[in-house]
Write a protein that holds these residues in place. Structure first.
Motif, PDB file in Angstrom:
ATOM      1  N   ALA A  47       0.841  -1.204   0.000  1.00 32.41           N
ATOM      2  CA  ALA A  47       0.000   0.000   0.000  1.00 32.41           C
ATOM      3  C   ALA A  47       0.872   1.248   0.000  1.00 32.41           C
ATOM      4  CB  ALA A  47      -0.932  -0.016   1.210  1.00 32.41           C
ATOM      5  N   ARG A  48       1.951   1.207   0.744  1.00 31.45           N
ATOM      6  CA  ARG A  48       2.858   2.350   0.826  1.00 31.45           C
ATOM      7  C   ARG A  48       3.537   2.600  -0.517  1.00 31.45           C
ATOM      8  NH1 ARG A  48       5.559   1.101   6.384  1.00 31.45           N
ATOM      9  NH2 ARG A  48       3.453   1.329   7.236  1.00 31.45           N
ATOM     10  N   ALA A  49       3.834   1.506  -1.244  1.00 31.28           N
ATOM     11  CA  ALA A  49       4.519   1.638  -2.535  1.00 31.28           C
ATOM     12  C   ALA A  49       3.561   2.051  -3.643  1.00 31.28           C
ATOM     13  CB  ALA A  49       5.196   0.323  -2.897  1.00 31.28           C
ATOM     14  N   GLY A  50       2.253   2.132  -3.333  1.00 24.39           N
ATOM     15  CA  GLY A  50       1.292   2.580  -4.328  1.00 24.39           C
ATOM     16  C   GLY A  50       0.727   1.477  -5.201  1.00 24.39           C
ATOM     17  N   SER A 103      -1.382   9.907   4.265  1.00 31.02           N
ATOM     18  CA  SER A 103      -0.407  10.623   3.431  1.00 31.02           C
ATOM     19  C   SER A 103      -0.384  12.122   3.739  1.00 31.02           C
ATOM     20  CB  SER A 103      -0.724  10.411   1.954  1.00 31.02           C
ATOM     21  OG  SER A 103      -1.750  11.306   1.539  1.00 31.02           O
ATOM     22  N   LEU A 118      -3.580   5.491   2.528  1.00 26.04           N
ATOM     23  CA  LEU A 118      -3.974   6.673   1.751  1.00 26.04           C
ATOM     24  C   LEU A 118      -4.386   7.802   2.692  1.00 26.04           C
ATOM     25  CD1 LEU A 118      -5.963   5.030  -1.200  1.00 26.04           C
ATOM     26  CD2 LEU A 118      -3.679   6.044  -1.281  1.00 26.04           C
ATOM     27  N   GLY A 119      -5.018   7.427   3.802  1.00 24.74           N
ATOM     28  CA  GLY A 119      -5.460   8.430   4.762  1.00 24.74           C
ATOM     29  C   GLY A 119      -4.311   9.084   5.500  1.00 24.74           C
ATOM     30  N   SER A 143      -1.483  14.469   2.035  1.00 30.15           N
ATOM     31  CA  SER A 143      -1.209  15.317   0.874  1.00 30.15           C
ATOM     32  C   SER A 143      -2.482  15.769   0.171  1.00 30.15           C
ATOM     33  CB  SER A 143      -0.295  14.573  -0.111  1.00 30.15           C
ATOM     34  OG  SER A 143      -0.833  13.314  -0.426  1.00 30.15           O
ATOM     35  N   VAL A 144      -3.633  15.530   0.827  1.00 32.47           N
ATOM     36  CA  VAL A 144      -4.901  15.930   0.204  1.00 32.47           C
ATOM     37  C   VAL A 144      -5.444  17.189   0.864  1.00 32.47           C
ATOM     38  CG1 VAL A 144      -7.280  15.252  -0.260  1.00 32.47           C
ATOM     39  CG2 VAL A 144      -5.456  13.556  -0.415  1.00 32.47           C
ATOM     40  N   LYS A 145      -5.776  18.169   0.037  1.00 29.61           N
ATOM     41  CA  LYS A 145      -6.436  19.379   0.522  1.00 29.61           C
ATOM     42  C   LYS A 145      -7.867  19.340   0.013  1.00 29.61           C
ATOM     43  CE  LYS A 145      -4.896  23.335  -0.805  1.00 29.61           C
ATOM     44  NZ  LYS A 145      -3.877  24.185  -1.434  1.00 29.61           N
ATOM     45  N   GLN A 146      -8.827  19.358   0.922  1.00 30.42           N
ATOM     46  CA  GLN A 146     -10.217  19.256   0.449  1.00 30.42           C
ATOM     47  C   GLN A 146     -11.058  20.380   1.012  1.00 30.42           C
ATOM     48  OE1 GLN A 146     -12.131  15.480   1.194  1.00 30.42           O
ATOM     49  NE2 GLN A 146     -13.655  15.825  -0.387  1.00 30.42           N
ATOM     50  N   GLU A 180      -4.976  -0.373   2.745  1.00 21.44           N
ATOM     51  CA  GLU A 180      -4.838   0.673   1.738  1.00 21.44           C
ATOM     52  C   GLU A 180      -5.504   1.976   2.198  1.00 21.44           C
ATOM     53  OE1 GLU A 180      -7.712   0.135  -1.462  1.00 21.44           O
ATOM     54  OE2 GLU A 180      -5.989   0.068  -2.798  1.00 21.44           O
ATOM     55  N   ALA A 181      -6.712   1.843   2.767  1.00 21.65           N
ATOM     56  CA  ALA A 181      -7.429   3.046   3.233  1.00 21.65           C
ATOM     57  C   ALA A 181      -6.601   3.754   4.306  1.00 21.65           C
ATOM     58  CB  ALA A 181      -8.798   2.661   3.774  1.00 21.65           C
TER      59      ALA A 181
END
Ligand SMILES: [Zn+2]
Lengths: 256, 321
Positions: free
Chosen positions: B269-272, B316, B313-314, B318-321, B309-310
């Protein structure tokens, strides 16, 4: 399922120019699906069709969880891909999604709900108007479309509806990759009392506004969808904008 | 070499043809294996459910206590339960006193019907699990094991067990309430014989199954039962699947698999990687020869990767919402 002769025909096609290979389509659907003729009529009209090994559809031959069957479509071996339609012949809702790789590589990973064993296919339209078809059989014990979403059993998701998490990879073997997850029940509407409630469209864009990929999404995409895209060049944050069929909109930026 | 392979292939083919398939007599040929004085197990095959083994891929056990027989898990079908009960009767004239279900997986409780007039006991979480999933499990086994399942119905436990000592039929059992393989996993330690019935917290010589697993909790549970194997009185460990041992080897093997599985999923999951890429990863040499490792790995990716995976992804940020 084994179709050794047809498989040989596909291998042959790979070695031929498209015009010759097209004649091989007479050998019929390599996946031997009784619904292929219907699928062709529904999605591809009377347009020219070619079973093409350059359309790679990857999915497990046996799906452990019919609610979360991973599907990866890669048509990057084809030039000038305009549109990709993904469908599952025997699903109660056949169409899974469509994507338009405007600036991104013509590949997409996602997960799907399957009700029973079925071919999962991608039909890829190139600029010359030809539909290139790839696909694979997925065997499942089913129930994926008429099983309730986890969300429908608990109200906790409502406060997180359309929440996006994700990441870009800028180094290593997966450089250029974007993955994101959206909190959404993706209810199919096939369960009495639970109307269809699903994400309809997502637009991915470069930081300067140039489009990367548009995805039109139907009910069979799995709950809390996870998408995997690939950008071959460029960098910077990727903008994500979308909406569901109830008019809820979402927007996010995913930094590298 | 080619000729040899062809001969081998033909030989295997002939053997396959001559296998009984769905044996007309539906006889599991259960043989009670003595583990300690008055303690016996029926050892299942290291396979997946199929129409040849009829679902006999599981270990069940019984203890001949002073005033009756204590049954630990009842097998995958009505027929199994009946044949098990007959095999027990051939060893002890004492009547069965209590049936214990270690957890809510179907191969461990679908034989309950053969003991329907007896008290059947399990952890509260197991009762809940059987109420929720029991019928779906049974349907699934009908599909995979065929007519071996004929007549099998879900009989849920009637008595709730809690952690601590349990005196039954003149024997003292120590009940250890754990979770991780499922939401409720009971380990039973028979103080008199020093035999630890670990249920599906331990798999020996077979890759563990994970449809309801929480690996973190499971690893913690393994630490707890390993402590029992260090007690002076410990004599034997009966895993849920695979051979009985006189040491903690099945605990260590199960831990090695789970630790590897957890690290592999996190790292992927970390490696994408997306799920199909995770599924395509080869098994390490360490597990290459482990029965059903490839199929259990695939299943485990299906069960566990979405949550791993969730989380990745959570995390990271790096998401601006
Ligand atoms: Zn189990």
């Amino acid at each position: 399922m084994n179709f050794p002769l047809t498989a040989a025909a596909i291998a042959l096609m790979a070695l031929m120019p498209a015009s010759h290979a097209a004649t091989l389509q007479e050998s019929g659907d390599p996946l031997g699906s009784a619904r292929w003729a219907d699928m062709q009529k529904t999605f591809l009209g009377g347009q020219p069709v070619l079973f093409d090994p350059r359309v790679k559809v990857t999915a497990p031959s046996i799906a452990e969880d019919p609610l979360q069957v991973p599907v990866t479509v890669d048509a990057s071996g084809l030039p000038k891909v305009q549109e990709v339609i993904v469908f599952a012949d025997f699903n109660p809702i056949v169409e899974v999604l469509r994507f338009y790789p405007e600036g991104a590589r013509s590949s997409l990973g996602f997960r799907v709900k399957l009700q029973q064993s079925t071919p999962v296919r991608a039909a890829v339209r190139t600029a010359d108007g030809i539909w290139h078809i790839g696909g694979t059989w997925v065997n499942t014990v089913g129930g994926g479309c008429t099983a309730p979403s986890a969300a429908s059993g608990s109200p906790a998701w409502q406060s997180r509806l359309n929440e996006i998490t994700g990441r870009q990879w800028s180094e290593g073997p997966n450089a250029g990759r974007l993955r994101l997850r959206i909190v959404h029940p993706m209810d199919t509407g096939l369960i009495a009392g639970t109307p269809a409630f699903h994400i309809e469209e997502i637009q991915f864009s470069e930081p300067d506004g140039r489009p990367l990929m548009r995805v039109k999404i139907a009910e069979p995409v799995a709950e809390n969808p996870v998408f995997t895209l690939q950008r071959d060049s460029g960098g910077g944050a990727i903008a994500v904008e979308g909406r569901d069929n109830n008019g809820n909109r979402f927007k996010a930026e995913i930094a590298p | 070499m080619k000729r040899y392979l062809l001969t081998l292939f033909l030989a295997v083919f002939v053997v396959l043809l001559s296998l009984p398939g769905e044996a007309a007599d539906f006889d599991y040929h259960l043989q009670a294996q003595p583990v300690a004085d008055g303690v016996y197990t029926f050892i299942g095959r290291s396979e997946d459910f199929n129409t040849v083994n009829g679902g006999n891929i599981v270990n069940t056990a019984f203890i001949v206590a002073p005033q009756g027989v204590i049954v630990i898990d009842s097998g995958p079908s009505l027929r199994y339960g009946q044949q098990m009960r007959a095999a027990i009767a051939a060893i002890s004239p004492l009547p069965p006193a209590l049936v214990i279900n270690t957890h809510h997986h179907p191969d461990h409780f679908l034989g309950n019907q053969a003991y329907a007039e007896l008290p059947i006991a399990a952890l509260a979480g197991t009762l809940k699990g059987i109420a929720a999933d029991g019928n779906a499990f049974a349907e699934n086994l009908y599909r995979m094991s065929g007519d071996w399942m004929k007549g099998t119905e879900v009989i849920a436990p009637t008595r709730v067990l809690v952690a601590g000592p349990l005196d039954v039929a003149g024997r003292r059992l120590r009940l250890i309430s754990l979770d991780g393989h499922t939401g409720a996993d009971l380990a039973v330690y028979d103080e008199a014989s020093g035999v630890l019935f670990a249920g599906d917290l331990t798999f020996n010589g077979r890759a563990p199954t994970t449809p309801h697993a929480d690996i973190g909790h499971w690893l913690a549970a393994l630490d707890q039962i390993e402590a029992i194997t260090r007690e002076a009185g410990f004599r034997a460990l009966v895993p849920g699947h695979g051979a009985v041992t006189r040491d903690a080897a099945p605990i260590r093997r199960t831990r090695a698999w789970l630790t590897w599985l957890q690290a592999t999923l996190r790292e992927a999951a970390r490696a994408g990687l997306e799920m199909n890429e995770v599924l395509a990863r080869p098994l390490p040499a360490e597990f290459a020869d482990l029965p059903v490792a490839a199929s259990e790995y695939r299943r485990s990716v299906g069960h566990l990767f979405p949550a791993v995976e969730a989380a990745e992804l959570g995390a990271s940020g790096s998401v601006k919402q």
